[in-house]
Design an enzyme around this catalytic site. Structure first.
Site, PDB file in Angstrom:
ATOM      1  N   HIS A  56     122.542  53.223  30.411  1.00  0.00           N
ATOM      2  CA  HIS A  56     121.641  52.263  29.756  1.00  0.00           C
ATOM      3  C   HIS A  56     121.069  52.963  28.526  1.00  0.00           C
ATOM      4  O   HIS A  56     120.202  53.832  28.645  1.00  0.00           O
ATOM      5  CB  HIS A  56     120.523  51.839  30.728  1.00  0.00           C
ATOM      6  CG  HIS A  56     119.500  50.944  30.111  1.00  0.00           C
ATOM      7  ND1 HIS A  56     119.380  49.597  30.430  1.00  0.00           N
ATOM      8  CD2 HIS A  56     118.555  51.175  29.172  1.00  0.00           C
ATOM      9  CE1 HIS A  56     118.410  49.057  29.703  1.00  0.00           C
ATOM     10  NE2 HIS A  56     117.882  50.006  28.943  1.00  0.00           N
TER      11      HIS A  56
ATOM     12  N   GLU B 150     118.034  41.863  32.114  1.00  0.00           N
ATOM     13  CA  GLU B 150     117.006  42.208  33.091  1.00  0.00           C
ATOM     14  C   GLU B 150     116.230  40.973  33.546  1.00  0.00           C
ATOM     15  O   GLU B 150     115.845  40.868  34.704  1.00  0.00           O
ATOM     16  CB  GLU B 150     116.060  43.269  32.503  1.00  0.00           C
ATOM     17  CG  GLU B 150     116.751  44.629  32.407  1.00  0.00           C
ATOM     18  CD  GLU B 150     116.064  45.608  31.464  1.00  0.00           C
ATOM     19  OE1 GLU B 150     116.263  45.475  30.238  1.00  0.00           O
ATOM     20  OE2 GLU B 150     115.331  46.480  31.936  1.00  0.00           O
TER      21      GLU B 150
ATOM     22  N   ASN C 209     107.424  39.702  31.482  1.00  0.00           N
ATOM     23  CA  ASN C 209     107.522  41.139  31.280  1.00  0.00           C
ATOM     24  C   ASN C 209     106.328  41.546  30.419  1.00  0.00           C
ATOM     25  O   ASN C 209     106.347  41.420  29.205  1.00  0.00           O
ATOM     26  CB  ASN C 209     108.848  41.469  30.582  1.00  0.00           C
ATOM     27  CG  ASN C 209     109.051  42.960  30.387  1.00  0.00           C
ATOM     28  OD1 ASN C 209     108.114  43.748  30.560  1.00  0.00           O
ATOM     29  ND2 ASN C 209     110.255  43.344  30.016  1.00  0.00           N
TER      30      ASN C 209
ATOM     31  N   ARG D 225     112.041  60.024  22.720  1.00  0.00           N
ATOM     32  CA  ARG D 225     111.756  60.983  23.802  1.00  0.00           C
ATOM     33  C   ARG D 225     112.820  62.071  23.835  1.00  0.00           C
ATOM     34  O   ARG D 225     113.994  61.803  23.625  1.00  0.00           O
ATOM     35  CB  ARG D 225     111.738  60.282  25.167  1.00  0.00           C
ATOM     36  CG  ARG D 225     110.644  59.263  25.333  1.00  0.00           C
ATOM     37  CD  ARG D 225     110.557  58.843  26.810  1.00  0.00           C
ATOM     38  NE  ARG D 225     109.752  57.658  26.964  1.00  0.00           N
ATOM     39  CZ  ARG D 225     110.245  56.475  27.351  1.00  0.00           C
ATOM     40  NH1 ARG D 225     111.524  56.336  27.650  1.00  0.00           N
ATOM     41  NH2 ARG D 225     109.441  55.437  27.461  1.00  0.00           N
TER      42      ARG D 225
ATOM     43  N   ARG E 261     108.078  41.728  36.003  1.00  0.00           N
ATOM     44  CA  ARG E 261     108.577  43.100  35.927  1.00  0.00           C
ATOM     45  C   ARG E 261     107.391  44.039  36.157  1.00  0.00           C
ATOM     46  O   ARG E 261     106.376  43.944  35.471  1.00  0.00           O
ATOM     47  CB  ARG E 261     109.163  43.367  34.550  1.00  0.00           C
ATOM     48  CG  ARG E 261     109.577  44.817  34.399  1.00  0.00           C
ATOM     49  CD  ARG E 261     110.048  45.105  32.996  1.00  0.00           C
ATOM     50  NE  ARG E 261     110.488  46.478  32.898  1.00  0.00           N
ATOM     51  CZ  ARG E 261     110.225  47.276  31.867  1.00  0.00           C
ATOM     52  NH1 ARG E 261     109.530  46.818  30.841  1.00  0.00           N
ATOM     53  NH2 ARG E 261     110.672  48.504  31.860  1.00  0.00           N
TER      54      ARG E 261
ATOM     55  N   HIS F 221     114.435  51.706  34.671  1.00  0.00           N
ATOM     56  CA  HIS F 221     115.520  50.812  34.232  1.00  0.00           C
ATOM     57  C   HIS F 221     116.347  50.315  35.427  1.00  0.00           C
ATOM     58  O   HIS F 221     117.496  49.906  35.263  1.00  0.00           O
ATOM     59  CB  HIS F 221     116.509  51.517  33.270  1.00  0.00           C
ATOM     60  CG  HIS F 221     115.948  51.877  31.944  1.00  0.00           C
ATOM     61  ND1 HIS F 221     116.357  52.996  31.257  1.00  0.00           N
ATOM     62  CD2 HIS F 221     115.043  51.267  31.153  1.00  0.00           C
ATOM     63  CE1 HIS F 221     115.713  53.072  30.099  1.00  0.00           C
ATOM     64  NE2 HIS F 221     114.901  52.031  30.013  1.00  0.00           N
TER      65      HIS F 221
END
Ligand code: ADP
Length: 387
Positions: free
Chosen positions: A191, A372, A10, A224, A74, A163
């Protein structure tokens, strides 16, 4: 014997996380993170991958020679080009490069990881697993913004969602927890990490998600803003004289929980709330109010898409797995939707997938740790095993 280990990489903008997973028993042979790429000690992604190789060598797992089935990468943005895990070729890499304008912060790091891994081990299948892929099944009316079609199509302006690997993994794990096949379960997956997104999953297929063209849309996040009136951007550029980059940075890095109260860690916000801090309380309330709006909307979407009812609401990632207060507040008073949280079950701290609803709750409420890396390894392994 065919190798059963998958190396999962990742590659973020400033870090590379890796895990070596044996698909025979899903055990981790190794895991680690190389941080602060570009800050001196680790010059670039090539250097970071060399460090990963050295760390694996140190554990007798020599990356150069290790028996691996595949490397799973990823990749954040697959645009409309990639809706499945994909074997990386020169052509695929070129297409991922073409998607950089859609994910200028993420895709370049992912590409660097892919390039270095390919040059270190050209003999191995490298599989790209896209964060957007799970959402590709959204109906066109959910993926479209209501803007001029010609402009939208020319610039790829549509809702992609992110995600996806986590939403895929958690929706399936939730079905398993209910003792059912994913095709029989309708769920709302929340999530809630530093970034946060919701999805509506109908019988294993994603039909809605809260992030859009970029990860800025939707829920309130650590830094955010999530949803806002796009007119705010014009207001800030025209009236406050802010540049496009300044607004971008404000909305992505200095908004959300951090912008509302000065902290983006839910643990710290909880401590401040307990001490009677009004700003922390308001940030928490804005966060959980937004969650409620999405839960309600997704109950309606799932009812319309399936003609059935919602079976489960699942919480995952740092906040979702650990904050009983957020889960409690987000679902408070939703008895009319068939949701009843058991306060004692909700308060239990546990690392395994579990139910926190009352026995009488029509909708199951689940806490499901996401994984993940395992999902990427599984998808990569399935692809190379079927080849
Ligand atoms: P990322 O999106 O960076 O992968 P995570 O899924 O690890 O993030 O979530 C990180 C967030 O989880 C932290 O910012 C923090 O707010 C929250 N978190 C972690 N542990 C707890 C906890 N015990 N209680 C409440 N929130 C927590």
């Amino acid at each position: 014997m065919k190798p059963t280990r998958v190396l999962v990489l990742n590659s973020g903008s400033s870090s590379v996380k890796y895990q070596l997973i044996d698909m025979a028993d899903k055990s981790r042979a190794a895991a680690g993170i190389v941080e602060r790429i570009g800050e001196g000690a680790v010059a670039d992604h090539r250097e970071a991958l060399r460090i990963v190789a050295r760390e694996l060598d140190g554990q007798g797992l020599g990356l150069e020679s290790a028996e691996l089935a595949a490397v799973g990468h990823r990749v954040v943005h697959g645009g409309t080009a990639f809706t499945e895990p994909t074997l990386v070729t020169d052509e695929v890499l070129e297409t991922i490069r073409g998607l950089v304008p859609l994910a200028p912060l993420h895709n370049p790091a992912n590409i660097a990881g892919l390039e270095v891994a390919r040059s270190l081990r050209p003999d191995l299948p490298q599989v790209a697993v896209f964060d957007t892929a799970f959402h590709a099944t959204m109906p066109e009316y959910a993926a479209r913004y209501a803007i001029h079609t010609a402009v939208a199509d020319k610039y790829g302006v549509r809702r992609y969602g992110f995600h996806g690997t986590s939403h895929a993994y958690v929706s399936r794990a939730t079905a398993r927890l209910l003792g059912k096949d994913p095709s029989e379960v309708n769920s709302v997956v929340l999530h809630l990490g530093n970034g946060a997104s919701a999805s509506a999953v109908a019988g294993g297929r994603c039909v809605e998600t809260s992030m859009g063209l970029t990860p800025l849309e939707g829920l309130v996040m650590g830094t955010r803003s999530g949803d806002l009136d796009a007119g705010i951007v014009f207001h800030l550029t025209r009236v406050a004289g802010m540049s496009t980059d300044a607004v971008d940075s404000l909305l992505n890095r200095r908004s959300g929980l951090l912008g509302l109260c000065g902290d983006n860690d839910m643990r710290e916000i909880g401590r401040r709330m307990a001490a009677g801090d009004a700003a922390a309380q308001l940030a928490f309330d804005v966060y959980t109010h937004r969650l409620r709006k999405y839960i309600g909307a997704y109950f309606a979407v799932l009812a319309a898409e399936t003609g059935g009812t919602v079976d489960a609401v699942a919480f995952t990632a740092g906040v979702g797995e650990n904050s009983a207060a957020v889960r409690q507040a987000a679902l408070q008073g939703l008895g009319a939707l068939g949701i009843e949280v058991d306060a004692v079950r909700n308060a239990v701290r546990d690392d395994s997938a579990r139910l926190i609803s009352t026995d009488g709750s029509r909708v199951a409420v689940a806490v499901v740790p996401t994984d993940e890396e395992l999902e990427i390894a599984q998808q990569a392994y399935a692809l190379v095993s079927s080849a």
